[in-house]
Write an enzyme that holds these catalytic residues in place. Structure first.
Site, PDB file in Angstrom:
ATOM      1  N   SER A  67      -3.308   8.339   7.077  1.00 15.24           N
ATOM      2  CA  SER A  67      -1.868   8.244   6.832  1.00 15.24           C
ATOM      3  C   SER A  67      -1.146   9.571   7.004  1.00 15.24           C
ATOM      4  CB  SER A  67      -1.604   7.674   5.436  1.00 15.24           C
ATOM      5  OG  SER A  67      -2.027   8.577   4.424  1.00 15.24           O
ATOM      6  N   CYS A  95       0.825  -1.212   0.000  1.00 15.89           N
ATOM      7  CA  CYS A  95       0.000   0.000   0.000  1.00 15.89           C
ATOM      8  C   CYS A  95       0.858   1.261   0.000  1.00 15.89           C
ATOM      9  CB  CYS A  95      -0.902  -0.002   1.234  1.00 15.89           C
ATOM     10  SG  CYS A  95      -1.819   1.539   1.479  1.00 15.89           S
ATOM     11  N   VAL A 102      -5.242   0.127   5.937  1.00 18.49           N
ATOM     12  CA  VAL A 102      -3.923   0.409   6.493  1.00 18.49           C
ATOM     13  C   VAL A 102      -3.488   1.758   5.932  1.00 18.49           C
ATOM     14  CG1 VAL A 102      -3.159  -1.967   6.813  1.00 18.49           C
ATOM     15  CG2 VAL A 102      -2.849  -0.899   4.588  1.00 18.49           C
ATOM     16  N   TRP A 115      -7.577  -8.641   4.892  1.00 17.10           N
ATOM     17  CA  TRP A 115      -6.162  -8.981   4.792  1.00 17.10           C
ATOM     18  C   TRP A 115      -5.770  -9.924   5.919  1.00 17.10           C
ATOM     19  CZ3 TRP A 115      -5.959  -3.184   4.011  1.00 17.10           C
ATOM     20  CH2 TRP A 115      -5.985  -2.877   2.643  1.00 17.10           C
ATOM     21  N   TYR A 131      -5.391   5.805  -9.303  1.00 17.68           N
ATOM     22  CA  TYR A 131      -6.575   4.974  -9.051  1.00 17.68           C
ATOM     23  C   TYR A 131      -7.756   5.464  -9.890  1.00 17.68           C
ATOM     24  CZ  TYR A 131      -4.396   2.463  -5.180  1.00 17.68           C
ATOM     25  OH  TYR A 131      -3.583   1.649  -4.423  1.00 17.68           O
TER      26      TYR A 131
END
Length: 324
Positions: free
Chosen positions: A139, A52, A123, A86, A193
């Protein structure tokens, strides 16, 4: 702006008007011992997976700041289990079992932190081992905490106050860093994306125009400076690196961002990228090359695109030599 990575599960349907979903855990670790989440050695853990790009930026800061003795690390696999979460399976650089709490998959963290939780399982995140809860899963907010919250426990040369030109997020550059980083976040980091998961030709065309427009601006900017804001690494460089290092090996092919390549068409960005990857400067040591895993990137994006049953071979050289 918030910056939550795509969650585990089916890939999102992304239109030209897409904005990242807001993070649901937004608490802050602070140096103040009286704060809700005070900075303490051995209390917190960073959870991520190695594919990621949003998790990648936190791993870079984790290592730049030499936080390994203070904050534990748990790495989840890029593969999903039967619950579509995950897993911890020992593949793709992951732990076989969560070394912090013994979780078997990533979904369990969110359910522990918030019983009945219905959101995405994204994540990176910071986990509080004492309160058994998620502190933050944004993040950008995570890297900003890691910049300075634990400085009191670090050697003097690693503290932001003692770094040249004010550290990774200098006070004098905050507004400029925010402006540039937000543009990069939406048009480049998320832009890949938007191209790869566009729902119409119109959406794809607009995303491509914006993506290559920001690359042209960055190319010009880096013709005038070593890094994005001068001679030292800042937050903006850290947020740009993960997408850029993935571009030629993954986004160009798998996400249909195939108009131009970094290595051939953006000489200044290419120089900047290799300088960070090969950790030419002392301030980059141990944080960029060691956190970059090309084979995991290729497999992860082939899986996430859900159009490819095979992992592409190329390019034969994931990143060009420093003197190329």
């Amino acid at each position: 702006m918030t910056s939550t990575a795509p969650a585990s599960g089916a890939p999102p349907k992304i239109s030209k008007d897409f904005t990242p979903p807001p993070s649901q855990f937004r608490s802050v670790i602070a140096p103040d011992p009286a704060s809700e989440f005070p900075a303490e050695p051995d209390r917190y853990a960073l959870y991520l997976h190695l594919g990621c790009p949003w998790a990648h930026r936190t791993n870079i800061v984790y290592r730049l700041k030499h936080l390994q003795p203070l904050i534990a690390l748990s790495i989840v696999s890029i593969h999903r289990d039967e619950s579509n979460s995950w897993a911890y399976d020992g593949t793709s650089g992951s732990d076989a079992v969560d070394p912090i709490e013994g979780f078997k998959n990533f979904k369990e963290l969110y359910e522990q932190a918030s019983p009945g939780y219905k959101g995405g399982y994204s994540v990176p995140l910071i986990w509080d081992r004492k309160k058994k809860t998620i502190v933050n899963n944004d993040s950008v907010e995570i890297i900003r905490m890691l910049f300075s919250a634990f400085d009191q426990f670090l050697d003097p040369e690693l503290r932001e106050a003692n770094k040249p030109d004010g550290g990774l997020r200098p006070e004098k550059l905050k507004k400029e860093i925010e402006k540039l980083s937000n543009q990069v976040e939406m048009d480049f980091n998320w832009g890949t994306y938007k191209c790869g998961m566009a729902q119409s030709q119109e959406d794809y065309d607009e995303a491509m125009e914006r993506l290559f427009g920001v690359l042209a601006e960055l190319e010009e900017r880096l013709s005038r400076s070593k890094y994005l804001f001068g001679d030292h690494i800042t937050e903006s460089d850290i947020r740009l690196f993960p997408t850029t290092v993935r571009f030629d090996v993954a986004y160009y092919t798998i996400f249909n961002c195939n108009w131009k390549q970094i290595r051939y068409d953006y000489l200044n960005i290419h120089r900047w990228l290799r300088q960070l990857y090969y950790e030419v400067d002392e301030e980059a040591k141990g944080a960029f090359k060691s956190t970059t895993h090309f084979e995991i990137f290729m497999e992860g994006y082939a899986i996430s695109a859900m159009r490819l049953k095979l992992i592409p071979w190329g390019p034969a050289v994931p990143i060009m030599p420093l003197d190329a």
